[in-house]
Design an enzyme around this catalytic site. Structure first.
Site, PDB file in Angstrom:
ATOM      1  N   ASP A  68      -7.079   8.986   1.475  1.00  0.00           N
ATOM      2  CA  ASP A  68      -6.251   8.665   0.318  1.00  0.00           C
ATOM      3  C   ASP A  68      -5.810  10.008  -0.250  1.00  0.00           C
ATOM      4  O   ASP A  68      -6.568  10.664  -0.964  1.00  0.00           O
ATOM      5  CB  ASP A  68      -7.029   7.864  -0.718  1.00  0.00           C
ATOM      6  CG  ASP A  68      -6.206   7.555  -1.954  1.00  0.00           C
ATOM      7  OD1 ASP A  68      -4.993   7.308  -1.812  1.00  0.00           O
ATOM      8  OD2 ASP A  68      -6.770   7.574  -3.063  1.00  0.00           O
ATOM      9  N   GLU A 112      -2.983   6.826   3.734  1.00  0.00           N
ATOM     10  CA  GLU A 112      -2.154   5.974   2.879  1.00  0.00           C
ATOM     11  C   GLU A 112      -0.806   6.639   2.656  1.00  0.00           C
ATOM     12  O   GLU A 112      -0.729   7.842   2.409  1.00  0.00           O
ATOM     13  CB  GLU A 112      -2.843   5.704   1.543  1.00  0.00           C
ATOM     14  CG  GLU A 112      -2.102   4.663   0.727  1.00  0.00           C
ATOM     15  CD  GLU A 112      -2.906   4.158  -0.440  1.00  0.00           C
ATOM     16  OE1 GLU A 112      -3.119   2.934  -0.510  1.00  0.00           O
ATOM     17  OE2 GLU A 112      -3.302   4.968  -1.286  1.00  0.00           O
ATOM     18  N   ASP A 139     -10.837   6.851  -5.550  1.00  0.00           N
ATOM     19  CA  ASP A 139     -10.119   7.482  -4.430  1.00  0.00           C
ATOM     20  C   ASP A 139     -10.884   7.313  -3.120  1.00  0.00           C
ATOM     21  O   ASP A 139     -10.281   7.133  -2.065  1.00  0.00           O
ATOM     22  CB  ASP A 139      -9.877   8.965  -4.722  1.00  0.00           C
ATOM     23  CG  ASP A 139      -9.144   9.163  -6.031  1.00  0.00           C
ATOM     24  OD1 ASP A 139      -7.908   9.172  -6.017  1.00  0.00           O
ATOM     25  OD2 ASP A 139      -9.816   9.278  -7.076  1.00  0.00           O
TER      26      ASP A 139
END
Length: 162
Positions: free
Chosen positions: A7, A67, A140
């Site tokens: 992420d 992501e 996160d």
């Protein structure tokens, strides 16, 4: 398959290492890479590079799932997150890893079954899928786990149709 989930972020970059065999995930490690706000951007990116490189060296994942950038209103933040994301993409190429990128909608759809799911719903499903006692923190890191789960599901499906 061993998956490194990312992420991306310059202040906080979430990571996860998952093993996926059959239909079962096993959580190997997760956490965040942080950088101080006052650190120059290029040094922040180098720190993220070094720490991610250490993870790859230690755990030897074959796959990297990152992501996609979600652009809201802050262009400056989007650019720096995009640069952090670029660090991950560079490392995947250097290490000859299988790379996949997923939008937040795809991750939510894969993990929860609903693309507009709330963050809390995704975190609850991550906990359930991995049989964890509690929701992984910080957010996160939980997001990085969800990205890796999405890749496990998606890669298997996409491999069948090739």
């Amino acid at each position: 398959m061993r998956i490194l989930g990312i992420d991306p972020g310059t202040a906080i970059c979430g990571f996860s290492i998952l093993d996926y065999e059959g239909n079962h995930f096993k959580l190997v490690d997760f956490g965040v890479i942080t950088t101080p706000a006052k650190m120059d951007l290029e040094k922040r990116l180098l720190h993220i590079y070094d720490k991610t490189h250490e993870l790859i060296t230690k755990y030897e994942p074959e796959h990297m799932a990152v992501e996609d950038l979600f652009f809201n209103n802050n262009a400056k933040t989007a650019l720096s997150v995009g640069q952090a994301r670029g660090v991950s993409l560079l490392l995947s190429a250097q290490k000859n890893m299988i790379l996949a990128s997923y939008t937040p909608l795809q991750v939510k759809q894969s993990v929860v079954g609903y693309g507009r799911a709330e963050k809390r719903q995704v975190q609850e499903m991550v906990k359930i899928i991995l049989k964890m006692d509690k929701i992984p923190k910080p957010d996160d890191a939980a997001d990085a786990i969800a990205v890796a789960i999405c890749h496990g599901h998606s890669y298997k499906i996409n491999s069948i149709y090739k």
